[in-house]
Enzyme design. Structure first.
Site, PDB file in Angstrom:
ATOM      1  N   GLU A   3       0.878  -1.165   0.000  1.00 36.17           N
ATOM      2  CA  GLU A   3       0.000   0.000   0.000  1.00 36.17           C
ATOM      3  C   GLU A   3       0.921   1.222   0.000  1.00 36.17           C
ATOM      4  O   GLU A   3       1.796   1.325   0.863  1.00 36.17           O
ATOM      5  CB  GLU A   3      -0.878  -0.008   1.257  1.00 36.17           C
ATOM      6  CG  GLU A   3      -1.903   1.091   1.232  1.00 36.17           C
ATOM      7  CD  GLU A   3      -2.786   1.125   2.477  1.00 36.17           C
ATOM      8  OE1 GLU A   3      -2.689   0.210   3.315  1.00 36.17           O
ATOM      9  OE2 GLU A   3      -3.560   2.087   2.609  1.00 36.17           O
TER      10      GLU A   3
ATOM     11  N   LYS B 259       4.360   0.994   9.217  1.00 28.60           N
ATOM     12  CA  LYS B 259       4.459   2.267   8.519  1.00 28.60           C
ATOM     13  C   LYS B 259       3.853   3.397   9.343  1.00 28.60           C
ATOM     14  O   LYS B 259       4.367   4.507   9.362  1.00 28.60           O
ATOM     15  CB  LYS B 259       3.765   2.170   7.160  1.00 28.60           C
ATOM     16  CG  LYS B 259       4.648   1.521   6.110  1.00 28.60           C
ATOM     17  CD  LYS B 259       3.932   1.422   4.784  1.00 28.60           C
ATOM     18  CE  LYS B 259       3.181   0.109   4.702  1.00 28.60           C
ATOM     19  NZ  LYS B 259       2.332  -0.003   3.523  1.00 28.60           N
TER      20      LYS B 259
ATOM     21  N   ARG C 218       4.487 -12.400   9.945  1.00 26.96           N
ATOM     22  CA  ARG C 218       5.229 -11.166   9.803  1.00 26.96           C
ATOM     23  C   ARG C 218       6.632 -11.314  10.352  1.00 26.96           C
ATOM     24  O   ARG C 218       6.834 -12.004  11.346  1.00 26.96           O
ATOM     25  CB  ARG C 218       4.557 -10.064  10.632  1.00 26.96           C
ATOM     26  CG  ARG C 218       3.653  -9.227   9.859  1.00 26.96           C
ATOM     27  CD  ARG C 218       2.923  -8.237  10.723  1.00 26.96           C
ATOM     28  NE  ARG C 218       1.794  -7.808   9.937  1.00 26.96           N
ATOM     29  CZ  ARG C 218       1.862  -6.811   9.047  1.00 26.96           C
ATOM     30  NH1 ARG C 218       2.935  -6.086   8.919  1.00 26.96           N
ATOM     31  NH2 ARG C 218       0.834  -6.523   8.292  1.00 26.96           N
TER      32      ARG C 218
HETATM   33  P1  ATP Z   1       2.529  -1.855   7.807  1.00 27.99           P
HETATM   34  O1  ATP Z   1       1.892  -2.243   9.084  1.00 27.99           O
HETATM   35  O2  ATP Z   1       3.980  -1.592   7.937  1.00 27.99           O
HETATM   36  O3  ATP Z   1       1.802  -0.756   7.094  1.00 27.99           O
HETATM   37  P2  ATP Z   1       1.271  -3.521   5.898  1.00 27.99           P
HETATM   38  O4  ATP Z   1       1.089  -4.985   5.909  1.00 27.99           O
HETATM   39  O5  ATP Z   1       0.073  -2.683   6.083  1.00 27.99           O
HETATM   40  O6  ATP Z   1       2.411  -3.159   6.923  1.00 27.99           O
HETATM   41  P3  ATP Z   1       1.568  -3.340   3.095  1.00 27.99           P
HETATM   42  O7  ATP Z   1       2.057  -2.219   2.280  1.00 27.99           O
HETATM   43  O8  ATP Z   1       0.129  -3.666   3.038  1.00 27.99           O
HETATM   44  O9  ATP Z   1       1.988  -3.054   4.591  1.00 27.99           O
HETATM   45  O10 ATP Z   1       2.435  -4.626   2.816  1.00 27.99           O
HETATM   46  C1  ATP Z   1       2.797  -5.097   1.538  1.00 27.99           C
HETATM   47  C2  ATP Z   1       3.128  -6.553   1.630  1.00 27.99           C
HETATM   48  O11 ATP Z   1       4.203  -6.757   2.539  1.00 27.99           O
HETATM   49  C3  ATP Z   1       1.951  -7.349   2.162  1.00 27.99           C
HETATM   50  O12 ATP Z   1       1.855  -8.557   1.442  1.00 27.99           O
HETATM   51  C4  ATP Z   1       2.304  -7.596   3.594  1.00 27.99           C
HETATM   52  O13 ATP Z   1       1.707  -8.759   4.060  1.00 27.99           O
HETATM   53  C5  ATP Z   1       3.821  -7.673   3.547  1.00 27.99           C
HETATM   54  N1  ATP Z   1       4.395  -7.266   4.830  1.00 27.99           N
HETATM   55  C6  ATP Z   1       4.183  -6.104   5.484  1.00 27.99           C
HETATM   56  N2  ATP Z   1       4.850  -6.086   6.654  1.00 27.99           N
HETATM   57  C7  ATP Z   1       5.511  -7.267   6.738  1.00 27.99           C
HETATM   58  C8  ATP Z   1       6.379  -7.851   7.705  1.00 27.99           C
HETATM   59  N3  ATP Z   1       6.680  -7.208   8.832  1.00 27.99           N
HETATM   60  N4  ATP Z   1       6.878  -9.072   7.449  1.00 27.99           N
HETATM   61  C9  ATP Z   1       6.568  -9.718   6.306  1.00 27.99           C
HETATM   62  N5  ATP Z   1       5.761  -9.233   5.361  1.00 27.99           N
HETATM   63  C10 ATP Z   1       5.232  -8.018   5.562  1.00 27.99           C
HETATM   64 MG    MG Z   2      -1.585  -2.643   4.850  1.00 23.13          MG
END
Ligand code: ATP
Ligand code: MG
Length: 550
Positions: free
Chosen positions: A34, A270, A260
């Site tokens: 995202e 983020k 994660r």
């Molecule tokens: P954040 O909480 O940092 O915003 P998010 O999952 O909302 O994390 P996204 O941009 O939606 O962030 O993530 C893109 C991809 O990366 C998704 O497939 C997500 O599952 C994966 N991802 C995000 N954070 C992690 C993590 N800590 N470990 C492994 N994969 C991750």
């Molecule tokens: Mg997300």
């Protein structure tokens, strides 16, 4: 690692089985960030997983921006994410935005309505919550659930046309309000966001599809075979499958969840990283203390070391924060091979070689790498006045101290041996300089009949160039700063996470390119800062793991 050096994990096992059974003849994955912030080290594991699988199984991996939330997303993030993925060493097969599919998504929603599987609901957010029930109690059906197909089609069209206010209506899937899985209790598929300006579609849309509706369809439209996501989506999988089972789309990717990956002594969300930036706790997204890929890059981490780290921590079903030591070991191993050696004195103490002629200077040669001759040599200037590290001298010390003491002898790396004859102090008793003598017969050979205590680094005071060196420590004082229920994570920020010193550097460092990495002998690995015009070096990592005792 397997024999052919590919990592193994349960996801790769599933893929190998699908290839062996003929279920798939080629593999297609995607990385779906995202664009609401910069990528962090947790994302790196997902990138390495998705792109790594495509690479190893002759498949393809798309980069797809999951941009269904117009409020928090931004073009700056889109560009930063693309840059980071390429920096890690990957190239996408296709670059997509979920917003590319808005028209198709709308048509699939209409298809659900026509089948009586979706309806426009007039409950507001609070009422929806009330009706949803709890984990132990079934929900109640919305009073709007039995609207006719015609009425639903008309209302949905008018939602799109902007006739209704934000929050006044949603489009919901008609599934099962009594389902033990809360995600199946008539989840929202569309909501109204009038006045929002989307970074890709502008003001073209005033209704936006929800993630749970958008994601499976985007995957299917791209022909994704395996949709890899983090564990919190496990309970959403029945909805992912429901969406694809109930629309006319000829592809049904398999969603697989993994845990994660997080890192100790930092935060990987983020939302929290944005707070660190906006509240001014760090200098920006690329502050070298940040666990973002931009921060790690500026700090001096290499793409290879990050990929190596991801391999070391692996992919599993259970959550565990990786130790900082694992990340540091990966970069140390990389730089031990690849970083040229240099000398830099971080806390300079003046040494005067009393038996060396004044105003004279000679050129010595130092290898760039002790174990790799192919890396060549560089010139070093030797003169009567030198800088050594203040911590490399003690007036008195026992035999275990392998550095300079009064009356003792040490070797200056790549140069001669010196003996400390006299300590000069200022009025306050602080050591101002040392008077030493050197033995001209010790260049490249040991003194006869005497044993030197050890080897220390130095730079010529005549030739040295001053430079700023930034010494980083962990950003937080506790392993899990966001685990405390009562205190905000900012309270655990380490006030000493950055220490700036004025160092004396060997002259060749003046030509270092921004981003170039070195080992400063006996001090650690350093990288010329890419964010400063002046001569500034960031410490990437110390030479040894110092997390235990200091
Ligand atoms: P954040 O909480 O940092 O915003 P998010 O999952 O909302 O994390 P996204 O941009 O939606 O962030 O993530 C893109 C991809 O990366 C998704 O497939 C997500 O599952 C994966 N991802 C995000 N954070 C992690 C993590 N800590 N470990 C492994 N994969 C991750
Ligand atoms: Mg997300």
């Amino acid at each position: 690692m397997t024999e052919n050096n590919k990592p193994t994990n349960f996801i790769r096992q599933i893929i190998e089985d699908d290839l062996a059974s003929g279920k798939h003849s080629s593999i297609h994955t995607r990385f779906p960030p995202e664009p609401n912030g910069y990528l962090h080290i947790g994302h790196a594991t997902s990138i390495v997983l998705n792109f790594g699988i495509a690479e190893d199984y002759d498949g393809q991996c798309n980069l797809r921006f999951d941009d269904t939330n117009p409020h928090k997303e931004d073009e700056e993030y889109v560009e930063a994410i693309k840059h980071d993925v390429r920096w890690l060493g990957y190239e996408w097969a296709g670059l997509y935005f979920a917003s590319d599919y808005f028209e198709q998504l709308y048509n699939f929603a209409v298809e659900l309505i026509e089948q009586g599987k979706a309806y426009v609901c007039d409950l507001n957010a609070e009422e929806v919550r009330e009706y949803r029930g709890t984990l132990t109690e079934p929900g109640r059906e919305s009073p709007w659930r039995e609207r006719s197909v015609e009425e639903n089609l008309d209302l949905f069209k008018r939602m799109r046309a902007g006739e209704f206010e934000d929050g006044s209506r949603t489009l919901r899937a008609k599934i099962d309000m009594a389902s033990p899985n809360m995600n199946l209790r008539d989840p929202a598929l569309y909501r109204i966001r009038r006045g929002a300006v989307h970074h890709q579609t502008g003001d073209e849309w005033c209704i936006y599809p929800m993630y749970d509706f958008t994601h499976p369809i985007s995957d299917a439209l791209e022909g994704i075979t395996h949709s890899l996501c983090t564990l919190e989506f496990e309970d959403h999988r029945p909805l992912y499958d429901w969406v694809l089972d109930n629309i006319s789309i000829g592809c049904h990717p398999r969603q697989i969840e993994f845990a994660r990956r997080t890192l100790e002594y930092t935060v990987t969300s983020k939302r929290k990283l944005i707070q660190l930036v906006e509240e001014g706790h760090v200098s920006g997204w690329d502050d070298p203390r940040m666990p973002t890929l931009a921060g790690l890059r500026r700090r001096g981490y290499t793409p290879a070391s990050i990929r190596d780290f991801c391999g070391r921590i692996g992919i599993t079903k259970s959550e565990a924060a990786a130790e900082m030591g694992v990340l540091e070991a990966a970069i140390r191993e990389d730089l031990d091979h690849s970083a040229p050696r240099r000398m830099a004195v971080l806390d300079p103490l003046r040494v005067v070689i009393t038996n060396y002629p004044e105003h004279e200077e000679e050129t010595l040669v130092g290898p760039n790498h002790p174990k790799d001759e192919s890396m060549g040599t560089r010139e070093l200037k030797f003169s009567r006045e030198l800088w050594i590290e203040r911590a490399d001298f003690r007036e008195e010390a026992n035999k275990k101290y392998k550095r300079l003491v009064t009356g003792g002898e040490v070797r200056l790396r790549n140069a001669y041996t010196i003996i400390c004859q006299k300590v000069i102090k200022d009025v306050s008793g602080e050591i101002k300089e040392l008077h030493c003598t050197y033995d001209p017969n010790t260049l490249g050979k040991n003194p006869e009949g005497r044993k030197v205590r050890g080897v220390i680094h130095w730079v010529s005071a005549l030739a040295a160039v001053p430079g700023e060196v930034r010494l980083y420590d962990r950003l937080f004082t506790v392993p899990a700063p966001d685990a405390d229920k009562d205190k905000p994570f900012q309270e655990f920020l380490n006030p000493d996470s950055l220490r700036v010193v004025q160092a004396m550097l060997e002259p060749s460092l003046e030509q270092a390119r921004p981003g170039e990495r070195f080992q400063f002998e006996r001090e650690g690995y350093f990288c010329r800062d890419t964010g400063s015009k002046e001569l500034v070096f960031n410490r990437v990592v110390t030479l040894r793991d110092s997390w235990g005792g200091g």
